[in-house]
Design an enzyme around this catalytic site. Sequence first.
Site, short mmCIF file in Angstrom:
data_model
loop_
_atom_site.label_atom_id
_atom_site.label_comp_id
_atom_site.label_asym_id
_atom_site.label_seq_id
_atom_site.Cartn_x
_atom_site.Cartn_y
_atom_site.Cartn_z
N LYS A 190 16.28 -5.61 2.53
CA LYS A 190 16.53 -4.78 3.61
C LYS A 190 18.08 -5.03 4.05
O LYS A 190 18.59 -3.88 4.58
CB LYS A 190 15.61 -4.92 4.66
CG LYS A 190 14.07 -4.24 4.39
CD LYS A 190 13.06 -4.21 5.53
CE LYS A 190 11.74 -3.65 4.83
NZ LYS A 190 10.95 -3.63 6.08
N LYS A 241 20.41 -17.49 12.81
CA LYS A 241 20.20 -16.09 12.42
C LYS A 241 19.44 -15.48 13.75
O LYS A 241 19.77 -14.28 13.86
CB LYS A 241 19.08 -16.03 11.30
CG LYS A 241 19.66 -15.99 9.87
CD LYS A 241 18.85 -15.84 8.79
CE LYS A 241 18.55 -14.44 8.76
NZ LYS A 241 17.59 -13.87 7.44
N LEU A 258 0.95 -1.39 -0.01
CA LEU A 258 -0.05 0.03 0.14
C LEU A 258 0.94 1.32 -0.05
O LEU A 258 0.45 2.35 0.09
CB LEU A 258 -0.88 0.16 1.17
CG LEU A 258 -2.10 -0.94 1.21
CD1 LEU A 258 -2.79 -0.73 2.59
CD2 LEU A 258 -2.87 -0.75 0.02
N ASP A 271 11.81 2.12 9.43
CA ASP A 271 11.12 0.93 10.21
C ASP A 271 10.93 0.87 11.78
O ASP A 271 9.80 0.97 12.54
CB ASP A 271 11.37 -0.32 9.82
CG ASP A 271 11.01 -0.76 8.43
OD1 ASP A 271 9.74 -0.56 7.78
OD2 ASP A 271 11.74 -1.70 7.87
#
Length: 499
Positions: A300, A390, A252, A336
């Site tokens: 990212k 991770k 969006l 973010d």
Amino acid sequence: MQRPKICLCLTCSTLAENLAVLEKYRRWIDMAELRADYLTDDERLYIRRFPAMAGIPVILTIRRLVDGGVYKGGEAARTALMARGLAFASQDTSKNFAYIDLEEDLDVPCIQDAALAFGTRIIRSMHNMTDTVTDLPAQMAKIRKTGYEIPKIACTPRTLVDVSTLFKESASLDCEHIVCCMGMFSSPSRILAERMGSFLTYCSPPADNIDEALTKLGHTDPIQLNKLYNFRAIDKKTDVFGITGFPLTHTLSPNLHNEGYHKHGMNAVYIPIKSESVKDALDFGTVLGIKGLSVTVPHKEDVLACLDSVSPEAAEIGACNTVVFGESGTTGYNTDAEGFEKALREFLQVKNLRGKKIAIIGAGGAAKAIAYTVYKLKGKACIFNRTLAKARFLAEKYRFKYAVLGMESQKLLEEYSWLIIQTTPVGMGAGETDDSADPLIFYGFAGNEQVYDIIYNPEKTPLLRRAEQTGCRICNGYSMLKYQAYKQFELFTGVPYEN
């Protein structure tokens, strides 16, 4: 050069149905393409009537299977049908087909002569349904038989690099032309047809109302072209921004950013730029002179190595979701973290997370910004991820706990369940009952958890729906999207979004 026209592709089986579609979108378009290959045999007998019915310029196209159409008859029958469309020309040229689309290998002098005599311009087209086209200027010169014709090349780029090349090569074209990218990388060429010098851009009604094949070609909704992307206002002075990621099927961000440009009276547009490689997206931005890029899944983290400079916060987080193109090169930021912090305070109505035990699901780029924010707000967290290495890498940075995402960690998840933050793409675009799209399907909610899922499409993911059914307070990621976008907007334009 005139601005590109918006051409609505009509693919119904009858003239009446096509006319009804045209009427619905008339205010949003400049012309229409009658795809006579989609008409029934009986309806094809009356195609000559359609231009007068339409009341706007119409292209007659009878596309073969090999070129992405559905016409199955022989070439003699197809030629006869074209002749029928041009026959009995009216003195009022608005009642004739304004254009006829003839493929590069179709050489029928009588059709070409009739078009010339009746004032119908020829679009001479070449289609490559599986690959891109190299040396665009040479290919255009090859297919254009006379100066009266408009050469058209429709091809299927395999990567965003191919699209960049087409934009660069189109700059040297010195005649009216149509360049049309098809497939998953097509959006920039459709929305930025002006930057390609293209005579027109093709569009179709929303996907649920048209042939599915046209959706795969990359056709855009005419209302979206006008209302979301302000297509008719795009010119050489328009600042271009965008979002890159892959597969980039649900976003969006264009709505938020384009609404901001409209609100502030800015000559700017924000578009989706799908790419499997973030480097390709940055190179594309350089080719087009893009001012800024939003960066989403899965780029990212990888984008950091491709930038000329990085803000201290983005470097600390280890992820970047915002790139600004400037005179000194590309600079990366992370909005973010700020966006999530505002969204979280709004959801929880707290100043900090001191003493709270929080589960962070996932360890990717979004999770890095969220872990940074939880640490900043004094919370204690456990990182749960399918790949334990991770999770450990991210957790140790903030002295958090970590665990594998699975049934064996259920007790630990219960301990860290005051707030559960879901950061993975699992659940994006999922249906209500798709259990495979619930990353915590093994976990039984007690009903007193608070659950924040950074996904916002659908409004309630299978995880959120299940949590809500047990009494949990839930929130989707739209608030985070909104607040991080507001900060991006300010970095891109220098103007606060909500001024």
